[in-house]
Scaffold this motif. Structure first.
Motif, PDB file in Angstrom:
ATOM      1  N   PHE A  42       0.835  -1.194   0.000  1.00 14.46           N
ATOM      2  CA  PHE A  42       0.000   0.000   0.000  1.00 14.46           C
ATOM      3  C   PHE A  42       0.873   1.248   0.000  1.00 14.46           C
ATOM      4  N   GLN A  44       0.238   5.786  -0.181  1.00 16.86           N
ATOM      5  CA  GLN A  44      -0.509   6.771   0.602  1.00 16.86           C
ATOM      6  C   GLN A  44      -1.983   6.702   0.198  1.00 16.86           C
ATOM      7  N   THR A  45      -2.638   5.601   0.540  1.00 20.72           N
ATOM      8  CA  THR A  45      -4.020   5.384   0.136  1.00 20.72           C
ATOM      9  C   THR A  45      -4.853   4.963   1.340  1.00 20.72           C
ATOM     10  N   THR A  46      -6.163   4.934   1.120  1.00 20.07           N
ATOM     11  CA  THR A  46      -7.113   4.442   2.118  1.00 20.07           C
ATOM     12  C   THR A  46      -7.901   3.299   1.517  1.00 20.07           C
ATOM     13  N   SER A  47      -8.009   2.201   2.242  1.00 25.16           N
ATOM     14  CA  SER A  47      -8.793   1.053   1.774  1.00 25.16           C
ATOM     15  C   SER A  47      -9.364   0.335   2.986  1.00 25.16           C
ATOM     16  N   ASN A  85      -6.361   4.220   6.699  1.00 25.09           N
ATOM     17  CA  ASN A  85      -5.475   5.153   6.000  1.00 25.09           C
ATOM     18  C   ASN A  85      -4.050   4.659   6.191  1.00 25.09           C
ATOM     19  N   TRP A  86      -3.513   4.021   5.146  1.00 23.80           N
ATOM     20  CA  TRP A  86      -2.193   3.398   5.274  1.00 23.80           C
ATOM     21  C   TRP A  86      -1.093   4.434   5.433  1.00 23.80           C
ATOM     22  N   THR A 116       3.875  -1.082   3.662  1.00 26.21           N
ATOM     23  CA  THR A 116       3.580   0.284   3.260  1.00 26.21           C
ATOM     24  C   THR A 116       4.827   0.878   2.609  1.00 26.21           C
ATOM     25  N   GLY A 195       1.622   0.970  -5.858  1.00 29.76           N
ATOM     26  CA  GLY A 195       0.922   1.942  -6.690  1.00 29.76           C
ATOM     27  C   GLY A 195       1.671   3.236  -6.899  1.00 29.76           C
ATOM     28  N   ASN A 196       2.882   3.369  -6.358  1.00 29.15           N
ATOM     29  CA  ASN A 196       3.686   4.569  -6.596  1.00 29.15           C
ATOM     30  C   ASN A 196       4.173   4.575  -8.042  1.00 29.15           C
TER      31      ASN A 196
END
Length: 265
Positions: A42, A44-47, A85-86, A116, A195-196
């Motif tokens: 992960f 800087q995302t929220t899941s 929120n990772w 992370t 995902g970066n």
């Protein structure tokens, strides 16, 4: 331990009874994490962290733990979820645990590992080979997914190649046939497992030009001549032939008539 007694009384008021002993042993709750899967990445995302929990009586509390420490309490439902929120965690591999406790005080835990990563990947090396066709060789600092866009500068025509295999640190893009002699530029897009993303522009390169093929069809090799002779042949190229020239021994080149076919007297 409990005593269960059954008593029967008849119409004359006479009764009898029997007892049995029951030992109550409570059952620990069950809890499952269905998302995310183990060893996910992960940025800087929220899941959602989601799953299910159940008990023979009732689940009283669900606690989300990060690396062994309480992090947040989750609504105690059979199908539960928590919006995570990772970016609130440090860049590292973490153990995510959900602990279910029932009304008897019994508890069960289940855990997954997540990583992370908030740092963009980058391309460490890039080169263009034009030995046989055009190949763009690239290497990244970590496993990534690749996309290549290449552009013919004089026309503006662009094409895209997606390299959609598993995450890899290096790849060779073999380009389809290009316009010989044309100048191209390319752009690389890469995404790591969190995902970066990074975008890198490569230096312009010129598509290789194949040498023309020339043939003398008359006279044949080692022919004996006694007078002026008309020398004829053909010349082929993937681009236009601008001139065919002939010379005798180490003399100067003279322009022949035509290109394919061509002739010279």
């Amino acid at each position: 331990t409990h005593t269960i007694t059954a008593r029967a009384t008849n119409e004359l008021g006479v009764s009898s009874q029997i007892s049995i002993m029951l030992n109550y042993q409570p059952i620990a709750p069950k809890v499952v994490i269905s998302a995310p899967v183990n060893n996910s990445f992960f940025g800087q995302t929220t899941s959602n962290i989601a799953g299910t929990a159940w008990d023979d009586i009732a689940v009283s509390t669900l606690m989300l733990q990060v690396d062994g420490s309480d992090f947040a309490q989750i609504d105690s439902t059979s199908s539960w979820s928590y919006s995570m929120n990772w970016g609130n965690l440090s860049e590292s591999t973490h153990t995510i645990t959900v602990k279910a406790t029932d009304s008897d005080g019994l508890s069960t835990s289940t855990s997954i590992a997540v990583t992370t990563d908030f740092t963009n990947p980058w391309i460490s090396t890039a080169s263009v080979s034009t030995n046989e066709g055009v190949t763009i060789n690239v290497t990244a600092n970590e496993p990534v997914i690749w996309t290549l866009n290449y552009l013919q500068q004089d026309t503006g025509n662009s094409q895209q190649i997606n390299f959609t295999q598993t995450y890899t640190t290096s790849v060779a893009f073999n380009l389809p046939p290009l316009v010989e002699g044309a100048t191209y530029t390319y752009q690389l897009w890469i995404w790591d497992r969190a995902g970066n993303r990074d975008i890198s522009n490569g230096a312009p390169y010129v598509a290789p030009v194949s040498a023309p093929q020339i043939d003398i069809s008359s006279p044949v090799n080692n022919a004996v001549i006694t007078q002026s002779v008309n020398i004829t042949g053909t010349a082929l190229s993937t681009t236009s032939i601008t001139a065919v020239e002939l010379r005798v021994d180490e003399g100067v080149y003279n322009v022949a008539a035509g290109t394919s076919p061509w002739s010279y007297v």
